[in-house]
Design an enzyme around this catalytic site. Structure first.
Site, PDB file in Angstrom:
ATOM      1  N   TYR A  51     -37.436  37.866   0.295  1.00  0.00           N
ATOM      2  CA  TYR A  51     -36.552  37.055   1.039  1.00  0.00           C
ATOM      3  C   TYR A  51     -36.965  35.477   1.044  1.00  0.00           C
ATOM      4  O   TYR A  51     -37.857  35.228   1.233  1.00  0.00           O
ATOM      5  CB  TYR A  51     -36.412  37.483   2.594  1.00  0.00           C
ATOM      6  N   GLU A  53     -34.163  32.837   2.542  1.00  0.00           N
ATOM      7  CA  GLU A  53     -33.051  32.251   3.072  1.00  0.00           C
ATOM      8  C   GLU A  53     -33.582  30.740   3.041  1.00  0.00           C
ATOM      9  O   GLU A  53     -34.611  30.398   3.602  1.00  0.00           O
ATOM     10  CB  GLU A  53     -33.093  32.721   4.463  1.00  0.00           C
ATOM     11  N   ASP A 196     -12.245  26.656 -11.778  1.00  0.00           N
ATOM     12  CA  ASP A 196     -13.215  27.787 -11.835  1.00  0.00           C
ATOM     13  C   ASP A 196     -13.339  28.042 -13.490  1.00  0.00           C
ATOM     14  O   ASP A 196     -12.280  28.630 -13.943  1.00  0.00           O
ATOM     15  CB  ASP A 196     -12.386  29.025 -11.151  1.00  0.00           C
ATOM     16  N   THR A 222     -18.986  32.159 -12.860  1.00  0.00           N
ATOM     17  CA  THR A 222     -20.037  33.278 -12.786  1.00  0.00           C
ATOM     18  C   THR A 222     -20.944  32.889 -13.997  1.00  0.00           C
ATOM     19  O   THR A 222     -20.741  32.132 -14.889  1.00  0.00           O
ATOM     20  CB  THR A 222     -19.195  34.510 -13.120  1.00  0.00           C
ATOM     21  N   LYS A 225     -20.216  35.930 -17.892  1.00  0.00           N
ATOM     22  CA  LYS A 225     -18.985  36.426 -18.843  1.00  0.00           C
ATOM     23  C   LYS A 225     -19.537  35.477 -20.503  1.00  0.00           C
ATOM     24  O   LYS A 225     -20.251  36.131 -20.726  1.00  0.00           O
ATOM     25  CB  LYS A 225     -17.973  35.752 -18.355  1.00  0.00           C
ATOM     26  N   ARG A 231     -25.216  39.150 -13.681  1.00  0.00           N
ATOM     27  CA  ARG A 231     -24.088  39.266 -12.751  1.00  0.00           C
ATOM     28  C   ARG A 231     -24.361  38.215 -11.649  1.00  0.00           C
ATOM     29  O   ARG A 231     -25.346  38.556 -10.792  1.00  0.00           O
ATOM     30  CB  ARG A 231     -23.815  40.630 -12.341  1.00  0.00           C
TER      31      ARG A 231
HETATM   32  N1  DSN Z   1     -13.036  40.493 -12.991  1.00  0.00           N
HETATM   33  C1  DSN Z   1     -13.245  39.244 -14.054  1.00  0.00           C
HETATM   34  C2  DSN Z   1     -12.212  39.445 -15.080  1.00  0.00           C
HETATM   35  O1  DSN Z   1     -12.400  40.359 -15.583  1.00  0.00           O
HETATM   36  O2  DSN Z   1     -11.717  38.393 -15.613  1.00  0.00           O
HETATM   37  C3  DSN Z   1     -12.440  38.024 -12.929  1.00  0.00           C
HETATM   38  O3  DSN Z   1     -13.170  38.142 -11.778  1.00  0.00           O
END
Ligand code: DSN
Length: 416
Positions: A51, A53, A196, A222, A225, A231
């Protein structure tokens, strides 16, 4: 035998089945990727036991001297990779990262302008069922009839609606986003600009897509991707917003950070700094364009007629099947895609007209333009003969052959 297989053979067997599914099919969902074994190791590490924080050197729990170093390393690398002033690496994933930005910059009831979900935006950009429209006042911009962002129209809506924050970025937009134009629109009404870049982060990090860092007040992404990490997510911002953003993430919204994810993020950023990653990102786009050409040659309708990035949006209307049938047929032959709405879709989100596909995972496996032609031909054949089991069997075999030529995780096993 692995610890997992001896302790919990049921989970080990399920993970083995999922491993084999990933090994024996091609992943075309543009928001997915295949992480390196190094990232996988960091992700499965003892970071999960702690932990922490707070932030490096300002924690609410003892025993964080090493975790401080891990988080600081991840932040230093992310700043270097993207060239930004400040990074918060703690958001659990993309939606919580965006939520933290709302929490930092807006009061409940204030207005936000984002891209409409059915036109390629994201739930958290102000879609009606999401917190971003329930706790804030949301206005949405569509694309133009041609599927491209219409900056004049966005400027018009911004002027009329006077939002306090504009969000740009998309989940199903196949073209370059002009962040400078968004900055000009935001400046014309004194709004914050948030970008984003979850989908295109790997392309931005490599210079294959223009960066929003010089233009946006805040950039969220994120990690999993095109960036090919664990993740998770991060928020980048200008120095003057750092305190607001950090306070919004913790203690505003979250508890302890996921230190195993932070460790894997640090490794991801190191990988993304390598020359080979630049080549990878460039190949993602070359592959998407090669796949687009093959599909156009087979009379597929692509939104905007092609792609500048990692994804393609196909309107299946002229093929006589809806997106969900397309998704199911391609699944049968070992190609994973997702049904998706297309701009001005007359159908619903549950039963849309299109499918969305992309090349990040296939490119990680090593497939190049030549193989994209094969994939395009298989897609065309499977869709044209969607009710012919014999043809689909042949298509499945072509994909299995490609998977064997471009294997993944050859030393990994969960059930032995
Ligand atoms: N779930 C994502 C996507 O597939 O684009 C977006 O958050």
């Amino acid at each position: 035998m692995s610890y997992l297989a001896s302790t919990d053979p049921e989970v080990a067997n399920l993970l083995q089945q999922e491993l084999e599914r990933q090994q024996s099919g091609l992943e075309l969902i543009p928001s997915e990727n295949i992480v390196s074994e190094a990232v996988l190791e960091a992700l499965g590490s003892i970071g999960t036991n702690k932990y922490s924080e707070g932030y490096p050197c300002k924690r609410y729990y003892g025993g964080n001297a090493i975790i401080d170093k891990i988080e600081s390393l991840a932040i230093t690398r992310a700043k270097q990779l993207f060239g930004c002033d400040h990074v918060n690496i703690q958001p659990y994933s993309g939606s919580p990262a965006n939520q933290a930005v709302y929490f930092a910059l807006l009061n409940p009831g204030e207005k936000v302008l984002g891209m409409s979900l059915p036109f390629g935006g994201h739930l958290t950009h102000g879609w009606k069922v999401n917190f971003s429209a329930k706790y804030y006042v949301s206005v949405q911009y569509p694309t133009g009839k041609d599927g491209y962002l219409d900056y004049d129209d966005i400027a018009r809506i911004a002027k009329e609606e006077q939002p306090k924050m504009i969000i740009c970025g998309a989940t199903a937009y196949p073209r370059v986003i002009d962040f400078q134009k968004f900055r000009e629109i935001a400046d014309s009404i004194g709004a914050y600009l948030v970008a984003d870049i979850a989908h295109i982060a790997g392309l931005v990090a490599s210079g294959v897509h223009p960066s929003p860092i010089p233009f946006a007040d805040v950039v969220t992404t994120t990690l999993h991707k095109t960036l090919r990490g664990p993740r998770g997510a991060m928020i980048m911002c200008k120095a003057e917003l750092a305190e607001k953003i950090d306070k919004a993430v913790f203690p505003g919204l979250q508890g302890g950070p996921h230190n195993h994810v932070t460790a894997a993020a640090a490794t991801t950023f190191l990988e993304a700094m390598q020359p080979s990653f630049k080549e990878y990102a460039a190949q993602i786009v070359k592959n998407a364009q090669s796949l687009a050409l093959e599909l156009l040659a087979h009379d597929f309708t692509l939104v905007t007629g092609g792609t500048d990035n990692h994804l393609l949006l196909i309107d299946l209307t002229n093929k006589g099947i809806p997106g969900k049938v397309g998704e199911a047929v391609l699944d049968e032959v070992g190609l994973t895609v997702n049904k998706n709405m297309v701009p001005f879709d007359p159908r619903s989100a549950f039963d849309p007209s299109g499918i969305r596909l992309g090349t990040p995972s296939m490119t990680t496996r090593g497939l190049k333009e030549e193989e994209m032609k094969i994939v395009g031909q298989v897609i065309a054949r499977a869709i044209a003969h969607h009710d012919n089991d014999e043809v689909k069997k042949e298509c499945r075999q072509h994909i299995l052959d490609l998977c064997k030529r471009f294997p993944i995780y050859t030393t990994l096993s969960y059930n032995k």
